[in-house]
Write a protein that holds these residues in place. Sequence first.
Motif, PDB file in Angstrom:
ATOM      1  N   HIS A  74       5.607  -2.430   2.853  1.00 37.97           N
ATOM      2  CA  HIS A  74       5.874  -2.673   1.457  1.00 37.97           C
ATOM      3  C   HIS A  74       6.264  -4.155   1.016  1.00 37.97           C
ATOM      4  O   HIS A  74       6.013  -5.261   0.831  1.00 37.97           O
ATOM      5  CB  HIS A  74       7.006  -1.984   1.084  1.00 37.97           C
ATOM      6  N   VAL A  78       4.633  -8.792   0.031  1.00 40.16           N
ATOM      7  CA  VAL A  78       5.737  -9.590  -0.407  1.00 40.16           C
ATOM      8  C   VAL A  78       5.566 -10.871   0.021  1.00 40.16           C
ATOM      9  O   VAL A  78       5.809 -11.622  -0.842  1.00 40.16           O
ATOM     10  CB  VAL A  78       6.436  -8.834  -0.877  1.00 40.16           C
ATOM     11  N   VAL A 100      11.875  -7.056  -6.184  1.00 43.78           N
ATOM     12  CA  VAL A 100      11.104  -7.921  -5.142  1.00 43.78           C
ATOM     13  C   VAL A 100      10.333  -7.126  -4.709  1.00 43.78           C
ATOM     14  O   VAL A 100       9.094  -7.497  -4.818  1.00 43.78           O
ATOM     15  CB  VAL A 100      11.306  -9.502  -5.879  1.00 43.78           C
ATOM     16  N   TYR A 103       7.906  -4.535  -5.096  1.00 44.77           N
ATOM     17  CA  TYR A 103       6.735  -4.358  -6.088  1.00 44.77           C
ATOM     18  C   TYR A 103       5.593  -5.117  -5.089  1.00 44.77           C
ATOM     19  O   TYR A 103       5.620  -5.126  -3.887  1.00 44.77           O
ATOM     20  CB  TYR A 103       6.347  -5.866  -6.812  1.00 44.77           C
ATOM     21  N   ASP A 104       4.614  -4.427  -5.661  1.00 46.30           N
ATOM     22  CA  ASP A 104       3.135  -4.426  -5.132  1.00 46.30           C
ATOM     23  C   ASP A 104       2.377  -6.133  -5.551  1.00 46.30           C
ATOM     24  O   ASP A 104       2.343  -6.621  -6.554  1.00 46.30           O
ATOM     25  CB  ASP A 104       1.953  -3.270  -5.942  1.00 46.30           C
ATOM     26  N   ASN A 108       1.642  -6.417  -9.433  1.00 48.78           N
ATOM     27  CA  ASN A 108       2.450  -6.757  -9.912  1.00 48.78           C
ATOM     28  C   ASN A 108       2.730  -7.944 -10.339  1.00 48.78           C
ATOM     29  O   ASN A 108       2.846  -8.918 -11.363  1.00 48.78           O
ATOM     30  CB  ASN A 108       3.450  -6.017  -9.565  1.00 48.78           C
ATOM     31  N   LEU A 109       2.172  -8.684  -9.078  1.00 44.08           N
ATOM     32  CA  LEU A 109       3.789  -9.890  -9.258  1.00 44.08           C
ATOM     33  C   LEU A 109       2.018 -10.778  -8.889  1.00 44.08           C
ATOM     34  O   LEU A 109       2.545 -12.362 -10.010  1.00 44.08           O
ATOM     35  CB  LEU A 109       4.134 -10.036  -6.790  1.00 44.08           C
ATOM     36  N   LYS A 112       1.165 -10.726 -12.716  1.00 45.61           N
ATOM     37  CA  LYS A 112       2.148 -11.977 -13.458  1.00 45.61           C
ATOM     38  C   LYS A 112       2.126 -13.101 -12.768  1.00 45.61           C
ATOM     39  O   LYS A 112       2.959 -14.633 -13.907  1.00 45.61           O
ATOM     40  CB  LYS A 112       3.297 -11.614 -13.095  1.00 45.61           C
TER      41      LYS A 112
END
Length: 120
Positions: A74, A78, A100, A103-104, A108-109, A112
């Motif tokens: 995970h 990131v 954060v 987050y995937d 997600n990141l 965005k």
Amino acid sequence: DIEPRISFLLEKVKMNKADIPRVIQSFPLLFAIPIERMERVVDFLRNELLIQNADIVKIARAFPSLLGLEPEKHMRSVVVYMKELGIQNIGRFVTRLPPVLGYDVQSNLSPKMDYLVSKM
């Protein structure tokens, strides 16, 4: 077993005894997480992101679910993504926005960031 996890929070994370009930109440699944995994998370925060002990305590208190993440599965992606974006001090960034790390990147990141770049 409860005792080894409480000992972990007190000794490895350096959490205050008074914080333990609130952490357990907010994230009771803590008792199902292998201690070895929690150790890998704390080591990752401490050694890879160079986050200070006092900040690790704050992170664990506010977001105890992070202790259940697998750093390699995970968190690493990131961190790599943040480096690609040019973020210099990822440890400082994570200290200010700990979730954060959970987050995937793909779902997600990245979307965005793409949206923000397209609107600027």
